[in-house]
Design an enzyme around this catalytic site. Structure first.
Site, PDB file in Angstrom:
ATOM      1  N   GLY A  54       0.719  -1.239  -0.088  1.00 32.64           N
ATOM      2  CA  GLY A  54      -0.060   0.168  -0.230  1.00 32.64           C
ATOM      3  C   GLY A  54       0.922   1.689   0.054  1.00 32.64           C
ATOM      4  O   GLY A  54       1.579   1.718  -0.537  1.00 32.64           O
ATOM      5  N   CYS A  55       0.455   2.411   0.551  1.00 28.76           N
ATOM      6  CA  CYS A  55       1.273   3.657   0.521  1.00 28.76           C
ATOM      7  C   CYS A  55       2.325   3.339   1.356  1.00 28.76           C
ATOM      8  O   CYS A  55       3.352   4.474   0.818  1.00 28.76           O
ATOM      9  CB  CYS A  55       0.043   4.547   2.182  1.00 28.76           C
ATOM     10  N   ALA A  56       3.056   2.425   2.028  1.00 27.78           N
ATOM     11  CA  ALA A  56       4.280   2.119   2.104  1.00 27.78           C
ATOM     12  C   ALA A  56       4.855   2.091   1.751  1.00 27.78           C
ATOM     13  O   ALA A  56       6.439   1.871   1.476  1.00 27.78           O
ATOM     14  CB  ALA A  56       4.180   1.516   3.843  1.00 27.78           C
TER      15      ALA A  56
END
Length: 361
Positions: A143-145
């Protein structure tokens, strides 16, 4: 040493203002008028002006199967991966010479918004003159990481093989996951926040024959740190249903920044034998306006240290893993003096935190 020597991106051509998206969602969202009116201020409060999508607005008014969505993902992910890579390797502002595809020893492909086997990096190799012995590391579900985690894996690779070069490609077509029949509040918030984004970064070891092509001081990755909060699997991610990937986005994320992330970043800074005041700015993934404000509270600093995080959020929305590279690109283009230090940060499913210490060199 591991140097981030160039960053490139590709923008989808369907650009929509936040007002246009708000008006559209208002008419198709499956809630009563009172509920929709109560939720609509989310669009004004998101600190987003416009976003880009791989499909036109009218596409989102229709029902789509998971297969239909994923077919578009495979086609568009390949197209934009190639464009972002071309821009990265041919970036005249950051590089004195074009880096040939044959120079890439590792491709790290990061995505969470579609599924492809063979993965998109394998398809890229068939479209450009990459070597047939290039190493591949597809990463899914971060995801965003994912942008920060991908950079950390590239750093580890060139630390081990300092004569090598790694290419990171982040592709997130978040809009393809929007489900017009999903009445949950998290879907509404996702519609107000997420956009499609594609970015790439070139990481060189300090003995790479191409380091001489670096034009000006660039960020050197010093250390990385990963942390996961146990029993927090429901904070961020996807559910799966017949229509595809269904967004999970908990309201507790800003609070977790003030607790879980605070502990992580303070411990990381202490390990570096530095203080929070040693960083004139932060390369932070803008998960949303409230997340950025929580970062500021933790670090006891004003918004100027996150100016490009706010700018990218305003102009593109949250593009999941690709976003932090957009932010990094702007700090690199601004130009930094040697020895300037920063921290690159992103949060993702798990619930997880990824940090990298940077020093311009």
């Amino acid at each position: 040493m591991a140097y981030i020597t160039s960053v490139g991106y590709s923008l989808p051509t369907n650009e929509l203002s936040q007002k246009d998206i708000k008006d559209f969602v208002k008419h198709i969202f499956p809630r009563n008028e009172r509920d929709v009116s109560r939720l609509l201020p989310v669009f004004e409060n998101a600190a987003v002006d416009k976003r880009q999508f791989v499909m036109p607005l009218e596409w989102f008014a229709k029902d789509h199967t998971f297969k239909e969505r994923n077919d578009i993902y495979e086609e568009q992910a390949l197209l934009h991966s190639l464009q972002a890579t071309d821009q990265c390797l041919q970036n005249k502002e950051m590089l004195d010479e074009t880096i040939p595809y044959e120079a890439i020893d590792m491709i790290i492909y990061v995505s969470s918004t579609g599924i492809s086997t063979p993965t998109i990096d394998a398809r890229m190799i068939n479209e450009r003159d990459f070597r047939d012995d290039v190493k591949r590391m597809p990463l899914w579900g971060l995801g965003c990481a994912g942008g920060s985690a991908g950079l950390a894996r590239a750093m580890e690779f060139v630390h081990t093989y300092p004569e090598k070069n790694a290419l990171l490609v982040c592709v997130e077509l978040c809009s393809l996951t929007f489900q017009k029949n999903d009445h949950r509040k998290s879907n509404f918030i996702g519609a107000a926040l997420f956009g499609d984004g594609i970015s790439s970064a070139l990481v060189m070891g300090d003995k790479s024959p191409y380091v001489q092509s670096i034009k000006k001081p660039v960020p050197k990755m010093i250390e990385s740190s990963s942390k996961i909060l146990k029993d927090a699997l429901d904070v961020m991610g996807w559910n799966m249903n017949e229509e595809g990937l269904q967004v999970v986005f908990a309201r507790s994320i800003p609070t977790l920044v003030e607790t879980f992330w605070k502990s992580h970043v303070e411990g990381f800074v202490e390990e570096l034998s530095l203080s929070k005041e040693d960083f004139p700015f932060f390369v932070a993934h803008p998960g949303g306006k409230k997340v950025l404000q929580a970062y500021q509270d933790v670090l006891n600093c004003d918004a100027s240290k996150f100016k490009y995080s706010y700018d990218v959020l305003k102009e593109h929305g949250n593009m999941s893993s690709a976003t932090v590279l957009h932010v990094l690109k702007r700090w690199m283009e601004e130009g930094q003096s040697s020895n300037v230090k920063s921290i690159l940060a992103a949060l993702g499913p798990g619930f997880s935190s990824e940090l990298i210490s940077l020093e311009w060199s």
